[in-house]
Motif scaffolding. Structure first.
Motif, PDB file in Angstrom:
ATOM      1  N   PRO A  96     -62.560   9.299  81.827  1.00 49.59           N
ATOM      2  CA  PRO A  96     -61.439   8.696  81.322  1.00 49.59           C
ATOM      3  C   PRO A  96     -61.382   7.096  81.618  1.00 49.59           C
ATOM      4  O   PRO A  96     -60.898   6.279  81.010  1.00 49.59           O
ATOM      5  N   GLU A  97     -61.535   6.894  82.945  1.00 56.63           N
ATOM      6  CA  GLU A  97     -61.229   5.427  83.703  1.00 56.63           C
ATOM      7  C   GLU A  97     -62.006   4.470  82.779  1.00 56.63           C
ATOM      8  O   GLU A  97     -61.810   3.375  82.591  1.00 56.63           O
ATOM      9  N   SER A  98     -63.436   4.739  82.671  1.00 61.18           N
ATOM     10  CA  SER A  98     -64.305   3.994  81.822  1.00 61.18           C
ATOM     11  C   SER A  98     -64.225   4.270  80.185  1.00 61.18           C
ATOM     12  O   SER A  98     -64.785   3.170  79.584  1.00 61.18           O
ATOM     13  N   LYS A  99     -63.725   5.085  79.805  1.00 60.72           N
ATOM     14  CA  LYS A  99     -63.657   5.429  78.388  1.00 60.72           C
ATOM     15  C   LYS A  99     -64.873   5.571  77.798  1.00 60.72           C
ATOM     16  O   LYS A  99     -65.235   5.165  76.746  1.00 60.72           O
ATOM     17  N   LYS A 100     -65.934   6.243  78.552  1.00 59.80           N
ATOM     18  CA  LYS A 100     -67.096   6.401  78.186  1.00 59.80           C
ATOM     19  C   LYS A 100     -67.534   7.833  77.999  1.00 59.80           C
ATOM     20  O   LYS A 100     -67.036   8.473  78.986  1.00 59.80           O
ATOM     21  N   GLY A 101     -68.345   8.307  77.420  1.00 58.42           N
ATOM     22  CA  GLY A 101     -68.632   9.562  77.272  1.00 58.42           C
ATOM     23  C   GLY A 101     -69.882   9.935  76.323  1.00 58.42           C
ATOM     24  O   GLY A 101     -70.737   8.992  75.879  1.00 58.42           O
ATOM     25  N   ALA A 102     -70.572  11.080  76.449  1.00 56.49           N
ATOM     26  CA  ALA A 102     -71.527  11.501  75.525  1.00 56.49           C
ATOM     27  C   ALA A 102     -71.373  12.810  75.154  1.00 56.49           C
ATOM     28  O   ALA A 102     -70.662  13.748  75.775  1.00 56.49           O
ATOM     29  N   ALA A 103     -72.049  13.338  73.967  1.00 58.46           N
ATOM     30  CA  ALA A 103     -71.917  14.589  73.501  1.00 58.46           C
ATOM     31  C   ALA A 103     -73.278  14.970  73.133  1.00 58.46           C
ATOM     32  O   ALA A 103     -74.194  14.135  72.648  1.00 58.46           O
TER      33      ALA A 103
END
Length: 83
Positions: free
Chosen positions: A61-68
């Motif tokens: 959440p802090e960097s607003k980065k993710g992967a799926a």
């Protein structure tokens, strides 16, 4: 400090099509009523023997980065166009 969020989505396997008679008997061995049998089948996505993972998401959440990572359907159409 950063947070790490995981979301795992599961779906039930088709009870009638995915298991042979011996497997079905084993999976339903503790069910005493028709209601218990239907409950066991309906909540298959929560049982590791009766469901499969179709989607895993990681998000910070802090960097607003993710992967799926997801499992594509065998029936999915190829959307890649050539030429």
């Amino acid at each position: 400090m950063q947070s790490l969020v995981f979301d795992i989505e599961t779906v039930p396997l088709s009870f009638d099509e995915s298991f042979d008679d011996t497997q079905k008997e084993y999976l339903l061995r503790n069910c005493k009523t028709e209601e218990e049998i239907e409950t066991q089948k309906r909540f298959g996505d929560l049982n590791p023997l009766l469901g499969r993972i179709v989607w895993i998401v990681r998000y910070i959440p802090e960097s607003k980065k993710g992967a799926a990572l997801y499992l594509a359907s065998h029936d999915a159409e190829d959307t890649n166009e050539e030429g």
